[in-house]
Scaffold this active site. Sequence first.
Site, PDB file in Angstrom:
ATOM      1  N   GLU A  10       2.985 -22.918  22.433  1.00  9.34           N
ATOM      2  CA  GLU A  10       2.749 -23.954  21.428  1.00  9.34           C
ATOM      3  C   GLU A  10       1.281 -24.309  21.245  1.00  9.34           C
ATOM      4  OE1 GLU A  10       5.662 -24.712  23.545  1.00  9.34           O
ATOM      5  OE2 GLU A  10       6.784 -26.253  22.450  1.00  9.34           O
ATOM      6  N   ASP A  83       7.758 -24.454  25.357  1.00  4.17           N
ATOM      7  CA  ASP A  83       8.158 -25.341  26.447  1.00  4.17           C
ATOM      8  C   ASP A  83       9.632 -25.160  26.832  1.00  4.17           C
ATOM      9  OD1 ASP A  83       5.632 -26.328  26.357  1.00  4.17           O
ATOM     10  OD2 ASP A  83       6.159 -28.184  25.311  1.00  4.17           O
ATOM     11  N   ASP A  85      12.255 -26.805  27.123  1.00  6.28           N
ATOM     12  CA  ASP A  85      13.141 -27.932  26.825  1.00  6.28           C
ATOM     13  C   ASP A  85      13.787 -27.703  25.462  1.00  6.28           C
ATOM     14  OD1 ASP A  85      11.131 -28.442  25.015  1.00  6.28           O
ATOM     15  OD2 ASP A  85      10.356 -30.206  26.051  1.00  6.28           O
ATOM     16  N   GLU A  87      13.337 -28.929  22.402  1.00  8.32           N
ATOM     17  CA  GLU A  87      12.479 -28.644  21.260  1.00  8.32           C
ATOM     18  C   GLU A  87      11.821 -27.276  21.402  1.00  8.32           C
ATOM     19  OE1 GLU A  87      12.234 -30.491  18.457  1.00  8.32           O
ATOM     20  OE2 GLU A  87      13.666 -31.912  19.293  1.00  8.32           O
ATOM     21  N   TYR A 301      -1.344 -30.938  31.092  1.00  5.33           N
ATOM     22  CA  TYR A 301      -0.834 -31.384  29.808  1.00  5.33           C
ATOM     23  C   TYR A 301      -0.462 -32.866  29.807  1.00  5.33           C
ATOM     24  CZ  TYR A 301       1.407 -30.824  25.333  1.00  5.33           C
ATOM     25  OH  TYR A 301       1.735 -30.916  24.014  1.00  5.33           O
ATOM     26  N   ARG A 303       1.446 -34.670  27.583  1.00  2.15           N
ATOM     27  CA  ARG A 303       2.730 -35.157  27.054  1.00  2.15           C
ATOM     28  C   ARG A 303       3.854 -34.637  27.959  1.00  2.15           C
ATOM     29  NH1 ARG A 303      -0.306 -34.814  21.923  1.00  2.15           N
ATOM     30  NH2 ARG A 303      -0.117 -32.562  21.831  1.00  2.15           N
ATOM     31  N   HIS A 347       7.094 -30.105  31.670  1.00  4.33           N
ATOM     32  CA  HIS A 347       5.723 -30.001  32.176  1.00  4.33           C
ATOM     33  C   HIS A 347       5.591 -30.675  33.532  1.00  4.33           C
ATOM     34  CE1 HIS A 347       4.474 -28.647  28.196  1.00  4.33           C
ATOM     35  NE2 HIS A 347       5.258 -29.591  27.714  1.00  4.33           N
TER      36      HIS A 347
END
Length: 668
Positions: A10, A83, A85, A87, A301, A303, A347
Site C-alpha cells: 500500500e 496489509d 486485514d 481492507e 507505521y 496507523r 501492524h
Amino acid sequence: MKAKSLVIVESPTKAKTIGKILGEKFTVVSSMGHIIDLPQKKLGVDIEHDFAPEYAVIPRQRKILDELKKEAKGKDHIYIATDPDREGEAIGWHIRENIGAKKKVLRVSFHEITPAAVSSAFKAARDFDLNMIEAQVGRRLLDRLVGYFLSPLLWKKIARGLSAGRVQSVALKLIVDREKDIQKFNPQEYWEIEAELKKPHSTHSQFLAKLEKIAGFKAELKNKEAADKVTVGIPGQIFKVTEVKKSEKKRNPEAPFITSTLQQEAFNKLRFTAKRTMMLAQQLYEGIDIGQDNPIGLITYMRTDSPRVAPEAIKEVRGLITKKFGADYLPPKPNVYKVKKLAQEAHEAIRPAFTSRTPESLKDYLVSDQYKLYELIYNRFIASQMNPARMEMTSVDIEAGIYLFGASGSRMVFAGFTAAYDKANDDQDKPKKELPPLEKGMALDLVKLLPSQHFTKPPPRYSDSSLVKALEEDGIGRPSTYAPIISTLLLRDYVRRIKGYFTPTELGQKVCELLSEYFPKVMDVKFTALMEEELDEIEEGRLGRTKVLEDFYAPFKTSLEYAQQHIKKEVVFTEETCDKCGKPMVVKWGRRGKFLSCSDFPRCRNSKSITSGVKCPQPECGGELIERRSTRGFFYGCSNYPKCTFTSRALPQEEGEKEKPAEPTSQD
DNA sequence: CAGTGAGCGAGCTTCCGCTTGACTT
C-alpha cells in the site's frame, strides 16, 4: 535479463523498506490504498439485485492502476503484500481483478516488516481469503447505504451539504449527549477540611491530613455552617496517630503506543490535535534526511491497533535497557501487552525504528514538534519493556476527639520504567507527597485548619483525546479514521473546538436530534459492534453478506419513508425585516453557512448576512463583524468588506476576560 | 507557514476506510 517478480504493497515507504529486504529480484511498488470503490456521485448499489456493488476506478488512482498494469506485464510472479486485514485483503483482491494477470497473482501477508517475517511470508504465499473480502464488501455497502440515504434526508429537511454516517453521527451523538449532561448538571456544594499538622518540637515536618470521619460516620459537610461547626470543635483536641499502614505498590509501565493512545497522549502532554499528531507521525514514518544517504524512517507505521513488537526490536531494546539503566531495570522476560478485542492487528505498535537513534541524537534534524513527538514515542517504547516502579505507600489515621483524619504519602523505592518515561510529563495521577516518619501513638501539633468550599463538577466536554478514547472503546472508527472523523464534524460545523474542547453547535444538535428520533438503531453506539460481529461471521463463512444487508435495509427503508413523511422542514423567522419589502427575514443555509433571506423569496430576492453584533475594531470603520466560512474553517470578517479587510480568528476579547493558556495547535 | 471573503437561490451537496500529495502566496 532475468525475469523479476512484482510485489505490491500500500504505501511507498513500506515499498522502499521491503525492496531493501527482498533485493534485486523483486520490483516493489505501492497502490496508495484502494484503487477501486463505489462511485462518488451516485449510490452505486443495486438494491433490487442483492445489493450488487457497481465499482469504478477511483479517478485519482487511474494513473497508479496503469502503472501497476505496466509493471505486471512480463512478470512471472506477482505477490500482493497489502496489509493482513479486511481492507488489505480487499485492496489486494481489487488489484488482482484489475491488472489483467489474475493467474500469476498470490497473496502474502506479514505483521512486521523485518527480514525474518517477510521471508517466511513469501514461503507461505497463498490464495485470497474470499470470505474476508465478502466481509469488507458488506461493510462498505452498509456504510454507503447509511451515508447516502441519510445525508440527502438532511439536505431536504435541514440544509444543503450536510452529512450523516454510521461513524460520524455516533461521534456527534457522544458530544451532544455530553453537552446535555453538562446542561442539566446541578452542582452540589460540599466542604473539605484539611489540617496542617507537625511533629512536636519540629520545624520542618508539616504535612496535610484530611478530615474523613466524624464519630465514626463519613464526614459529609454540605455547607459552611456544617464546616464551621467542625472548625470550632477541633482546636483544643489532641491529635494522635492511631494507625500507620505501609504497603508496597507496583506500578506497571504502559503498552507502547497504538494510534489511539498516541493521539491521546500527544494531546494530553503536548496539546497536539489528533490531526496534527498524525501529520507529524507521518513525517517521522516517511523519514527525515539526517545527513546520511536517503531519508531514513524513524518510526514504525503510525496507523495500527496492535501493541505487538517484532522480536528483533525486543532484543534491541532489552540490550539498550541493560546498557543504559542496568540489569535491575530489565524484566527476566519481555513484557507482553494484550490486544484489544476488536483489533485487526495488521501492524506492530508505534515505536522507534531503531532504538539506537535517541531523540537527542536527532535534535538537529527534527523540527521542534517532530522532536517532541519522537521523544514521546521513543520513551514510551523503552519504558514499556522495563521493570515496574515500586512505591512504598503509607496511610495514616489520626484522631482528634471524635474527628478522624487521614493522610497518605508515597515514597519511590525503585524507579523502574519511570526512569525512562519523563516524569515531568507524567502528571495524570497527582504525585503524592512523602510523609514525615510517623509512629502509632505519636502526638501531633495542629498548625492550622484549612476548610475549603467545593462544588461537584459536571462531566468534562470531550477533547481530541477523550473523544478518540471513547470511539476506540466502542469500536467506532479505525486508526486511519479517528482524526478525519473529528475534521468532518468541524467541517460540517456540527461541533466547534473551543480551547481544546468540543461543543456542539445548534446545527449539530438539530442533526443529532433528528437522527436519534427517527433512526435510533443507527445512532446507538452498539450498532458498529453488532455490525462487527456479523462481519466476523461472514469471515468465518457462517453468514452471507446479502443476508446481513437485507436484514439491515428492510427496517431502515421503513424508517426512512416514515421520516420523509413526518419531518417538517422548519423555517426560522427572525426579528429582522427586509430592507426592500419590509417582510420578515428567515434563516437559510447556503454553501457558506447561514444567511438571512426575505421570507417572500422568490418574489423578493433580497438577502443579507447575519452579523455578530460586535463592532469592527478598525478605526472609523463602523462595520460589524460577521462570521465567515472559508475552505480553511471559520473566521470573522468585517461587514464593510471589501472596503475594510479586517479579519480575526475569534471575536475580540470581551473586557476583563482573561486569556487562557494552552490552546491546542490546530489545522482545522 | 499562514492565509481564509462577495454570492449563497435550480444544479449540487453525501458515506467509511485504505493511502499520499494536492492548490497558492
